[in-house]
Design an enzyme around this catalytic site. Structure first.
Site, PDB file in Angstrom:
ATOM      1  N   PRO A   1       0.781  -1.226   0.000  1.00 21.29           N
ATOM      2  CA  PRO A   1       0.000   0.000   0.000  1.00 21.29           C
ATOM      3  C   PRO A   1       0.820   1.288   0.000  1.00 21.29           C
ATOM      4  CG  PRO A   1      -0.100  -1.081   2.138  1.00 21.29           C
ATOM      5  CD  PRO A   1       0.520  -2.051   1.183  1.00 21.29           C
ATOM      6  N   ASN A   2       0.320   2.220  -0.772  1.00 18.37           N
ATOM      7  CA  ASN A   2       0.857   3.589  -0.880  1.00 18.37           C
ATOM      8  C   ASN A   2       2.145   3.690  -1.702  1.00 18.37           C
ATOM      9  OD1 ASN A   2      -1.197   4.780   0.846  1.00 18.37           O
ATOM     10  ND2 ASN A   2      -0.206   3.669   2.512  1.00 18.37           N
TER      11      ASN A   2
ATOM     12  N   ARG B   1      12.913   4.444  12.651  1.00 13.50           N
ATOM     13  CA  ARG B   1      11.652   5.190  12.657  1.00 13.50           C
ATOM     14  C   ARG B   1      10.796   4.777  13.862  1.00 13.50           C
ATOM     15  NH1 ARG B   1       9.241   4.859   6.798  1.00 13.50           N
ATOM     16  NH2 ARG B   1       7.985   6.587   7.643  1.00 13.50           N
TER      17      ARG B   1
ATOM     18  N   ASP C   1       1.778 -15.380   6.814  1.00  8.62           N
ATOM     19  CA  ASP C   1       1.423 -16.791   6.595  1.00  8.62           C
ATOM     20  C   ASP C   1       1.554 -17.163   5.116  1.00  8.62           C
ATOM     21  OD1 ASP C   1       0.925 -17.270   9.247  1.00  8.62           O
ATOM     22  OD2 ASP C   1      -1.259 -17.294   9.081  1.00  8.62           O
TER      23      ASP C   1
ATOM     24  N   ALA D   1       3.112  -0.855   4.811  1.00  2.00           N
ATOM     25  CA  ALA D   1       2.526  -0.832   6.159  1.00  2.00           C
ATOM     26  C   ALA D   1       2.020  -2.204   6.608  1.00  2.00           C
ATOM     27  CB  ALA D   1       1.395   0.193   6.202  1.00  2.00           C
TER      28      ALA D   1
ATOM     29  N   GLU E   1      12.476  -9.644   1.814  1.00  2.00           N
ATOM     30  CA  GLU E   1      11.726  -8.479   2.302  1.00  2.00           C
ATOM     31  C   GLU E   1      12.588  -7.236   2.097  1.00  2.00           C
ATOM     32  OE1 GLU E   1      10.784  -8.760   6.483  1.00  2.00           O
ATOM     33  OE2 GLU E   1      10.201  -6.653   6.606  1.00  2.00           O
TER      34      GLU E   1
ATOM     35  N   HIS F   1       3.884  -4.566   9.085  1.00  2.00           N
ATOM     36  CA  HIS F   1       3.817  -4.414  10.540  1.00  2.00           C
ATOM     37  C   HIS F   1       2.492  -4.885  11.134  1.00  2.00           C
ATOM     38  CE1 HIS F   1       7.150  -1.963   9.300  1.00  2.00           C
ATOM     39  NE2 HIS F   1       6.371  -1.048   8.762  1.00  2.00           N
TER      40      HIS F   1
ATOM     41  N   ARG G   1       5.055  10.838  -2.625  1.00  2.06           N
ATOM     42  CA  ARG G   1       4.755  10.568  -1.225  1.00  2.06           C
ATOM     43  C   ARG G   1       5.987  10.827  -0.337  1.00  2.06           C
ATOM     44  NH1 ARG G   1       4.750   4.481   1.221  1.00  2.06           N
ATOM     45  NH2 ARG G   1       4.014   5.067   3.281  1.00  2.06           N
TER      46      ARG G   1
ATOM     47  N   ASN H   1       7.998  -5.685  -0.845  1.00  2.00           N
ATOM     48  CA  ASN H   1       7.876  -4.567   0.086  1.00  2.00           C
ATOM     49  C   ASN H   1       6.402  -4.483   0.450  1.00  2.00           C
ATOM     50  OD1 ASN H   1       7.817  -2.245   1.566  1.00  2.00           O
ATOM     51  ND2 ASN H   1       8.967  -0.988   0.113  1.00  2.00           N
TER      52      ASN H   1
ATOM     53  N   HIS I   1      12.710  -2.780   2.293  1.00  2.00           N
ATOM     54  CA  HIS I   1      12.120  -1.486   2.639  1.00  2.00           C
ATOM     55  C   HIS I   1      13.036  -0.388   2.138  1.00  2.00           C
ATOM     56  CE1 HIS I   1       9.085  -3.391   5.092  1.00  2.00           C
ATOM     57  NE2 HIS I   1      10.045  -4.156   5.577  1.00  2.00           N
ATOM     58  N   ILE I   2      12.415   0.675   1.699  1.00  2.39           N
ATOM     59  CA  ILE I   2      13.169   1.820   1.188  1.00  2.39           C
ATOM     60  C   ILE I   2      13.860   2.523   2.358  1.00  2.39           C
ATOM     61  CG2 ILE I   2      12.926   4.052   0.026  1.00  2.39           C
ATOM     62  CD1 ILE I   2      10.358   2.734  -1.327  1.00  2.39           C
ATOM     63  N   SER I   3      13.100   2.748   3.407  1.00  2.33           N
ATOM     64  CA  SER I   3      13.630   3.460   4.576  1.00  2.33           C
ATOM     65  C   SER I   3      14.181   2.468   5.600  1.00  2.33           C
ATOM     66  CB  SER I   3      12.512   4.292   5.220  1.00  2.33           C
ATOM     67  OG  SER I   3      11.473   3.443   5.695  1.00  2.33           O
TER      68      SER I   3
ATOM     69  N   TYR J   1      11.115   8.825   1.069  1.00  2.00           N
ATOM     70  CA  TYR J   1      11.073   7.798   0.023  1.00  2.00           C
ATOM     71  C   TYR J   1      11.679   8.224  -1.316  1.00  2.00           C
ATOM     72  CZ  TYR J   1       7.900   5.654   3.386  1.00  2.00           C
ATOM     73  OH  TYR J   1       7.363   5.107   4.518  1.00  2.00           O
TER      74      TYR J   1
ATOM     75  N   ARG K   1       7.088   0.349  13.524  1.00  2.00           N
ATOM     76  CA  ARG K   1       7.711  -0.132  12.285  1.00  2.00           C
ATOM     77  C   ARG K   1       8.844  -1.127  12.559  1.00  2.00           C
ATOM     78  NH1 ARG K   1       5.470   3.455   8.371  1.00  2.00           N
ATOM     79  NH2 ARG K   1       5.083   5.465   9.338  1.00  2.00           N
TER      80      ARG K   1
HETATM   81  C1  DQA Z   1       8.226   1.015   3.914  1.00  2.00           C
HETATM   82  C2  DQA Z   1       8.279   1.219   5.425  1.00  2.00           C
HETATM   83  C3  DQA Z   1       6.914   1.022   6.056  1.00  2.00           C
HETATM   84  O1  DQA Z   1       6.992   1.207   7.451  1.00  2.00           O
HETATM   85  C4  DQA Z   1       5.919   2.006   5.494  1.00  2.00           C
HETATM   86  O2  DQA Z   1       4.640   1.768   6.018  1.00  2.00           O
HETATM   87  C5  DQA Z   1       5.913   2.033   4.008  1.00  2.00           C
HETATM   88  C6  DQA Z   1       7.158   1.890   3.273  1.00  2.00           C
HETATM   89  C7  DQA Z   1       9.564   1.334   3.242  1.00  2.00           C
HETATM   90  O3  DQA Z   1       9.748   0.886   2.115  1.00  2.00           O
HETATM   91  O4  DQA Z   1      10.395   2.039   3.799  1.00  2.00           O
HETATM   92  O5  DQA Z   1       4.865   2.245   3.393  1.00  2.00           O
HETATM   93  O6  DQA Z   1       7.923  -0.359   3.668  1.00  2.00           O
END
Ligand code: DQA
Length: 139
Positions: free
Chosen positions: A10-11, A105, A85, A75, A96, A78, A18, A72, A98-100, A23, A109
């Site tokens: 998502p997002n 943070r 599963d 959200a 897995e 978490h 964003r 990725n 993550h960008i950040s 990001y 997270r």
């Molecule tokens: C994220 C980190 C997550 O905590 C956050 O909800 C995101 C992006 C990242 O790529 O840093 O949407 O997965």
């Protein structure tokens, strides 16, 4: 030819717009073009959804035939027992990403339902996190 897929949660369709301070300002489409040009001998599919169940369906669909999945879950990482599963249920290895740096943070997270089932976790390198994951599948 290795068959990989990047799955974004998502997002992440809003990358580039964003919270660019966290990001970055590149859209995922721009980044994907760069990556595909750089790795012409790898098949790299892409899927993004804002809907938890659709992400689970996609993992089921690709998880018995692809050579690797770069996930990725954003959200949902978490919060989603269901996605965790699904990663456990499939055969294809999941990395897995993550960008950040999620550990730098908010506390919420720091928890991941994906990590226990993932082959590895790469985070904090910006969009390069995806490239590092792809490289790891090529070694
Ligand atoms: C994220 C980190 C997550 O905590 C956050 O909800 C995101 C992006 C990242 O790529 O840093 O949407 O997965």
């Amino acid at each position: 030819m290795k068959k990989l897929i990047i799955i974004n949660g998502p997002n992440l369709n809003l990358l580039g717009k964003r919270e660019p301070n966290i990001y970055g300002s590149l859209t995922f489409t721009e980044f994907l073009e760069e990556i595909k040009d750089k790795y012409p001998n790898v098949s790299i599919d892409y899927y993004q959804s804002n809907i938890e169940g659709e992400l689970i369906d996609k993992l089921h669909e690709v998880g018995f035939s692809y050579d690797g999945i770069v996930l990725n879950a954003a959200a949902y990482t978490h919060t989603s027992v269901g996605l965790g599963d699904a990663v456990k249920a499939i055969e294809t290895s999941v990395i897995e990403v993550h960008i950040s740096n999620t550990f730098g943070r908010e506390e919420f997270r720091h928890q991941s339902y994906i990590s226990p089932a993932a082959k590895g976790v790469i985070l904090g390198f910006g969009l390069q996190s995806y490239e590092l994951a792809i490289q790891s599948f090529l070694n």
